[in-house]
Design a protein around this motif. Structure first.
Motif, PDB file in Angstrom:
ATOM      1  N   ASP A 141      34.148 166.892  57.060  1.00 10.52           N
ATOM      2  CA  ASP A 141      34.559 165.992  56.021  1.00 10.52           C
ATOM      3  C   ASP A 141      34.384 164.414  56.372  1.00 10.52           C
ATOM      4  O   ASP A 141      34.779 163.704  55.777  1.00 10.52           O
ATOM      5  N   VAL A 142      33.515 164.176  57.489  1.00  8.21           N
ATOM      6  CA  VAL A 142      33.454 162.958  57.847  1.00  8.21           C
ATOM      7  C   VAL A 142      31.767 162.793  57.927  1.00  8.21           C
ATOM      8  O   VAL A 142      31.278 162.751  59.352  1.00  8.21           O
ATOM      9  N   PRO A 143      30.866 162.721  56.814  1.00  4.43           N
ATOM     10  CA  PRO A 143      29.656 162.630  56.762  1.00  4.43           C
ATOM     11  C   PRO A 143      28.952 161.408  57.371  1.00  4.43           C
ATOM     12  O   PRO A 143      29.614 160.564  57.274  1.00  4.43           O
ATOM     13  N   ILE A 144      27.825 161.654  58.317  1.00  3.61           N
ATOM     14  CA  ILE A 144      27.220 160.335  58.685  1.00  3.61           C
ATOM     15  C   ILE A 144      26.351 160.072  57.476  1.00  3.61           C
ATOM     16  O   ILE A 144      25.940 158.790  57.269  1.00  3.61           O
ATOM     17  N   LEU A 145      25.431 160.868  57.102  1.00  3.73           N
ATOM     18  CA  LEU A 145      24.450 160.844  55.915  1.00  3.73           C
ATOM     19  C   LEU A 145      24.833 161.555  54.708  1.00  3.73           C
ATOM     20  O   LEU A 145      25.381 162.792  54.805  1.00  3.73           O
ATOM     21  N   SER A 146      24.707 161.162  53.641  1.00  2.00           N
ATOM     22  CA  SER A 146      24.879 161.804  52.395  1.00  2.00           C
ATOM     23  C   SER A 146      23.980 161.505  51.507  1.00  2.00           C
ATOM     24  O   SER A 146      23.223 160.633  51.388  1.00  2.00           O
ATOM     25  N   ARG A 147      23.886 162.418  50.192  1.00  2.00           N
ATOM     26  CA  ARG A 147      22.836 162.218  49.204  1.00  2.00           C
ATOM     27  C   ARG A 147      21.695 162.328  49.736  1.00  2.00           C
ATOM     28  O   ARG A 147      20.515 161.606  49.403  1.00  2.00           O
ATOM     29  N   LEU A 148      21.298 163.154  50.597  1.00  2.00           N
ATOM     30  CA  LEU A 148      19.796 163.248  51.269  1.00  2.00           C
ATOM     31  C   LEU A 148      18.956 164.244  50.397  1.00  2.00           C
ATOM     32  O   LEU A 148      19.436 165.527  50.105  1.00  2.00           O
ATOM     33  N   SER A 149      17.928 163.552  49.972  1.00  2.00           N
ATOM     34  CA  SER A 149      17.118 164.580  49.105  1.00  2.00           C
ATOM     35  C   SER A 149      15.614 164.302  49.806  1.00  2.00           C
ATOM     36  O   SER A 149      15.042 162.976  49.546  1.00  2.00           O
ATOM     37  N   LEU A 150      14.949 165.158  50.368  1.00  2.00           N
ATOM     38  CA  LEU A 150      13.770 164.842  50.997  1.00  2.00           C
ATOM     39  C   LEU A 150      12.821 166.102  51.214  1.00  2.00           C
ATOM     40  O   LEU A 150      13.262 167.123  51.190  1.00  2.00           O
ATOM     41  N   ARG A 151      11.480 165.543  51.194  1.00  2.00           N
ATOM     42  CA  ARG A 151      10.440 166.824  51.044  1.00  2.00           C
ATOM     43  C   ARG A 151       9.566 166.619  52.286  1.00  2.00           C
ATOM     44  O   ARG A 151       9.022 165.490  52.452  1.00  2.00           O
ATOM     45  N   ILE A 152       9.184 167.630  52.972  1.00  2.00           N
ATOM     46  CA  ILE A 152       8.368 167.395  54.230  1.00  2.00           C
ATOM     47  C   ILE A 152       7.336 168.535  53.805  1.00  2.00           C
ATOM     48  O   ILE A 152       7.386 169.635  54.008  1.00  2.00           O
ATOM     49  N   ASP A 153       5.860 167.986  53.823  1.00  2.00           N
ATOM     50  CA  ASP A 153       4.814 168.950  53.793  1.00  2.00           C
ATOM     51  C   ASP A 153       4.128 168.982  54.936  1.00  2.00           C
ATOM     52  O   ASP A 153       4.148 168.251  55.706  1.00  2.00           O
ATOM     53  N   PHE A 167      11.001 157.029  60.756  1.00  2.00           N
ATOM     54  CA  PHE A 167      12.118 156.762  60.254  1.00  2.00           C
ATOM     55  C   PHE A 167      12.517 155.492  60.694  1.00  2.00           C
ATOM     56  O   PHE A 167      12.355 155.067  61.920  1.00  2.00           O
ATOM     57  N   LEU A 168      12.966 154.607  59.872  1.00  2.00           N
ATOM     58  CA  LEU A 168      13.344 153.067  59.883  1.00  2.00           C
ATOM     59  C   LEU A 168      14.648 152.967  59.801  1.00  2.00           C
ATOM     60  O   LEU A 168      15.229 153.910  59.126  1.00  2.00           O
ATOM     61  N   GLY A 169      15.403 151.875  60.513  1.00  2.00           N
ATOM     62  CA  GLY A 169      16.524 151.631  60.244  1.00  2.00           C
ATOM     63  C   GLY A 169      17.321 151.203  61.666  1.00  2.00           C
ATOM     64  O   GLY A 169      16.798 151.840  62.718  1.00  2.00           O
ATOM     65  N   ARG A 170      18.256 150.522  61.933  1.00  2.00           N
ATOM     66  CA  ARG A 170      18.954 150.261  63.081  1.00  2.00           C
ATOM     67  C   ARG A 170      19.442 151.327  63.610  1.00  2.00           C
ATOM     68  O   ARG A 170      19.890 152.450  62.920  1.00  2.00           O
ATOM     69  N   ASN A 171      19.732 151.290  65.086  1.00  2.00           N
ATOM     70  CA  ASN A 171      20.403 152.082  65.774  1.00  2.00           C
ATOM     71  C   ASN A 171      21.858 152.336  65.378  1.00  2.00           C
ATOM     72  O   ASN A 171      22.472 151.304  65.022  1.00  2.00           O
ATOM     73  N   GLY A 172      22.418 153.730  65.222  1.00  2.00           N
ATOM     74  CA  GLY A 172      23.630 154.030  64.656  1.00  2.00           C
ATOM     75  C   GLY A 172      23.518 154.101  63.001  1.00  2.00           C
ATOM     76  O   GLY A 172      24.874 154.457  62.466  1.00  2.00           O
ATOM     77  N   ASN A 173      22.522 154.033  62.309  1.00  2.00           N
ATOM     78  CA  ASN A 173      22.471 154.109  61.060  1.00  2.00           C
ATOM     79  C   ASN A 173      22.409 155.861  60.507  1.00  2.00           C
ATOM     80  O   ASN A 173      22.598 155.966  59.505  1.00  2.00           O
ATOM     81  N   GLY A 203      24.311 154.808  54.738  1.00  2.00           N
ATOM     82  CA  GLY A 203      24.872 156.342  54.677  1.00  2.00           C
ATOM     83  C   GLY A 203      23.656 157.163  53.878  1.00  2.00           C
ATOM     84  O   GLY A 203      24.285 158.465  53.803  1.00  2.00           O
ATOM     85  N   THR A 204      22.525 156.862  53.838  1.00  2.00           N
ATOM     86  CA  THR A 204      21.519 157.817  53.068  1.00  2.00           C
ATOM     87  C   THR A 204      20.045 157.271  53.655  1.00  2.00           C
ATOM     88  O   THR A 204      19.962 156.512  54.390  1.00  2.00           O
ATOM     89  N   ALA A 205      19.213 158.274  53.052  1.00  2.00           N
ATOM     90  CA  ALA A 205      17.722 158.109  53.617  1.00  2.00           C
ATOM     91  C   ALA A 205      16.949 157.902  52.184  1.00  2.00           C
ATOM     92  O   ALA A 205      17.134 158.682  51.200  1.00  2.00           O
ATOM     93  N   THR A 206      16.043 156.697  52.319  1.00  2.00           N
ATOM     94  CA  THR A 206      15.269 156.762  50.919  1.00  2.00           C
ATOM     95  C   THR A 206      13.860 156.267  51.328  1.00  2.00           C
ATOM     96  O   THR A 206      13.445 155.811  52.389  1.00  2.00           O
ATOM     97  N   GLU A 207      12.895 156.640  50.362  1.00  2.00           N
ATOM     98  CA  GLU A 207      11.608 156.297  50.645  1.00  2.00           C
ATOM     99  C   GLU A 207      11.278 154.674  50.677  1.00  2.00           C
ATOM    100  O   GLU A 207      11.946 154.234  49.833  1.00  2.00           O
TER     101      GLU A 207
END
Length: 626
Positions: free
Chosen positions: A322-334, A341-347, A501-505
């Motif tokens: 119940d303590v998510p690091i990331l939420s609302r993840l929707s991603l497709r890999i072909d 992956f971009l973003g600061r350490n700890g993200n 708290g999420t990942a986007t294009e």
């Protein structure tokens, strides 16, 4: 001016530096480069008096303050801010003395000196440096003991930058940094007012910051003006000149030897033959350029796989219930995707990587991944956990227990471990070689997806280029976490931004992201609710556009890879035509006419692939502006 002359250092009976000599201009920013194990750190330690050399001298202006970034991370109960402020010994001592001094004149002198060094503004300056290296206000106040070794090394770097020595010496300063902190560091070093010597394998840092390259090879040094690209051009020109000189010398030696062989026994020509023998003895051989086995990377092909490879739908993931690091993840890999992956350490970059590697299970949402999908996951921990007493062959045999010895050695050979190198104890391998071994181990079963978390930390510039080439030749999908912009630019065609708290294009290039980080552009992620809907629509449109142009991008990528392959073959033919004595394989037995015919055919193939690439690129450009 800092001069060092004929520096010689032996370590464990082995000569590491042998006559290293250079004159470093005052105020210069110098990049110290060389292959792994060449002795770069040894030279820096000798120049900073951390190591006593066996011979030679170092001359620099008297009382020059040298700042050397040691490899030991600071520890203790102090906070990062307190640690950085304490690095200025004079300020620290004056503040302590000001609390206890009773003599009015001394008190006046103390405050005059504190005002001169702007001591009361120092906490704000220290905080800015720590912030640039990734420490927010809360982190700056925590105890050092609460941080990992990598974060504490950032504190050591911050403390060194804070004291602003006249001679700044940095040994791989970006190894513990993420991309964002690396960008900040580049800007800081570009404006640094003192002389700087930095060991780095970051091509962008060497091009954007330094104005001289000090190349260490064979125990000796040579200083080149300009950044890394300028050095590469100059060294390539020198290599071409050396190759021409060597070919000319070989021809001359052959001619002299032929004369000696033919006329040496004849009385009337014995004297002339003897003079030619002396000439042969005086000729110092020009060294041939050697192929470097440490530059070998060969990822086995996983074969075809139907898309999609992985689908994430509204996923939540973390380490505590119940303590998510990331939420609302929707991603497709072909298959054949190239994602950074971009973003600061700890993200949450590593968290998402571990989810894709099936080391973490989703807390919520749906994750679809074929049971046949093989994933190779590389991290620095795997490099550190290798058994130093075992050989590469021992390691590979353990993870391929059912494979025949030939298959085990073939996998090692793809990464440059053949012959005696496969039997050497891991503790005797360089950091780059251990990284290659870890890559060999995680790709033993030809994974469909490679996840690489900071794969370049132990690799020098040439090895990084070889890794980029191998990744571009690899037929599976790749996910990369790296602070090496040059590598990301050459390998990634999709960027995923992980923050809030999420990942986007991320709809842009690495340069666009660099601008965002440096706040040259207004970050789209800071837009308020009134524009979030438009941003979401824009991302959806961009995703649809990528889907429409997927085939074009595939054609362009395949054409580019084929061009690189064909150009490599053409280069081998050119070398065989220029220096036939060095040719190998079929090229060694081919006639000059046959080589010219092969070259002409390759020219035609390269032209054909260039036309394919141009057509696909123009179509992509037209689609982007439509």
């Amino acid at each position: 001016m800092i001069n060092f002359s004929n520096i010689k250092v032996r370590l464990g009976g082995t000569v590491v530096l042998d006559g290293a000599t250079a004159a470093l201009p005052p105020g210069a920013k110098i990049g110290l480069i060389g292959r792994n194990g060449a002795g770069k750190s040894t030279l820096m330690r000798a120049l900073s008096a951390q190591l006593e050399s066996d011979d030679g001298s170092v001359d620099m202006p008297k009382d020059t303050r040298i700042g050397y970034l040691a490899q030991e991370a600071p520890a203790g109960q102090q906070s990062p801010l307190e640690t950085v402020l304490a690095a200025n010994d004079e300020r620290d001592k004056l503040l302590v003395e000001a609390e206890v001094a009773t003599d009015p004149q001394r008190i006046s002198d103390i405050h005059e000196r504190l005002n001169a060094m702007d001591a009361h503004a120092e906490p704000a300056r220290a905080a800015r440096i720590l912030s640039g290296l990734g420490f927010d206000e809360e982190m700056q106040a925590q105890s050092l003991e609460s941080f990992s070794g990598g974060w504490r090394m950032r504190v050591a770097l911050a403390a060194l930058l804070f004291v602003e020595p006249e001679m700044l010496m940095l040994d791989e300063p970006s190894n513990h940094l993420d991309l964002e902190a690396t960008l900040w560091l580049e800007n800081f070093l570009r404006d640094y007012r003192g002389t700087m010597l930095v060991i780095s394998h970051e091509r962008d840092l060497l091009n954007n910051v330094v104005d001289h390259i000090l190349h260490l090879k064979g125990g000796k040094t040579k200083l080149y003006p300009g950044g890394y690209d300028a050095f590469e051009r100059q060294s390539a020109e020198q290599a071409a000149q050396d190759a021409a000189s060597r070919a000319k010398q070989i021809a001359q030696r052959d001619k002299l030897q032929a004369y000696v062989n033919r006329w040496g026994a004849k009385a009337h020509t014995a004297r002339q033959a003897q003079s030619r023998v002396k000439a042969l003895a005086r000729m110092a051989p020009v060294a041939a350029a050697m192929a470097d086995p440490t530059l070998v990377f060969g990822f086995p092909s996983p074969g075809d796989m139907k898309p999609p490879m992985i689908l994430l739908d509204d996923i939540s993931v973390g380490y505590e219930e119940d303590v998510p690091i990331l939420s609302r993840l929707s991603l497709r890999i072909d298959p054949e995707d190239r994602i950074a992956f971009l973003g600061r350490n700890g993200n949450g970059k590593t968290t998402l990587a571990r989810l894709l590697a099936r080391q973490l299970k989703p807390m919520a949402g749906d994750m679809a991944i074929s049971g046949k999908t093989r994933v190779g996951y590389f991290t620095q921990y795997q490099v550190e956990e290798l058994d130093g007493s075992d050989s590469p062959l021992d390691h590979m045999t353990r993870v391929m227990p059912d494979a025949k010895p030939g298959a085990v050695r073939a996998q090692l050979g793809r990464f440059g471990f053949s012959g005696d190198k496969a039997m050497m104890e891991v503790r005797k391998l360089s950091g780059g070689e251990r990284a290659r071994l870890a890559l060999a181990l995680i790709t033993r079963d030809a994974p469909h997806l490679l996840i690489l978390d900071e794969p370049t930390n132990h690799l020098d510039v040439d090895a990084r280029e070889a890794l980029v080439q191998a990744l571009n030749d690899y037929s599976g999908a790749v996910v990369i976490v790296s602070h090496d912009r040059h590598m990301l630019e050459l390998t990634a065609d999709r960027l995923i931004l992980i923050e809030d708290g999420t990942a986007t294009e991320f709809d842009g290039s690495i340069d666009d992201y660099t601008d965002l980080v440096l706040r040259k552009n207004e970050p789209a992620t800071k837009e308020r609710s009134g524009t979030r809907k438009n941003a979401k629509l824009a991302r959806r449109d961009a995703a649809e556009a990528r889907k429409r142009t997927q085939e074009l991008r595939k054609v362009a990528k395949q054409a580019e890879a084929e061009i690189q392959k064909l150009e490599k073959e053409r280069s081998a033919i050119d070398h065989a035509m220029f220096a036939p004595a060095d040719a190998t394989g079929d090229l060694a037995t081919a006639t000059m006419t046959e080589l010219m015919i092969q070259r002409a055919r390759l020219d035609d193939k390269i032209t054909e692939q260039e036309e394919k690439w141009t057509q696909a690129s123009e179509a992509l450009e037209a689609s982007a502006t439509a």
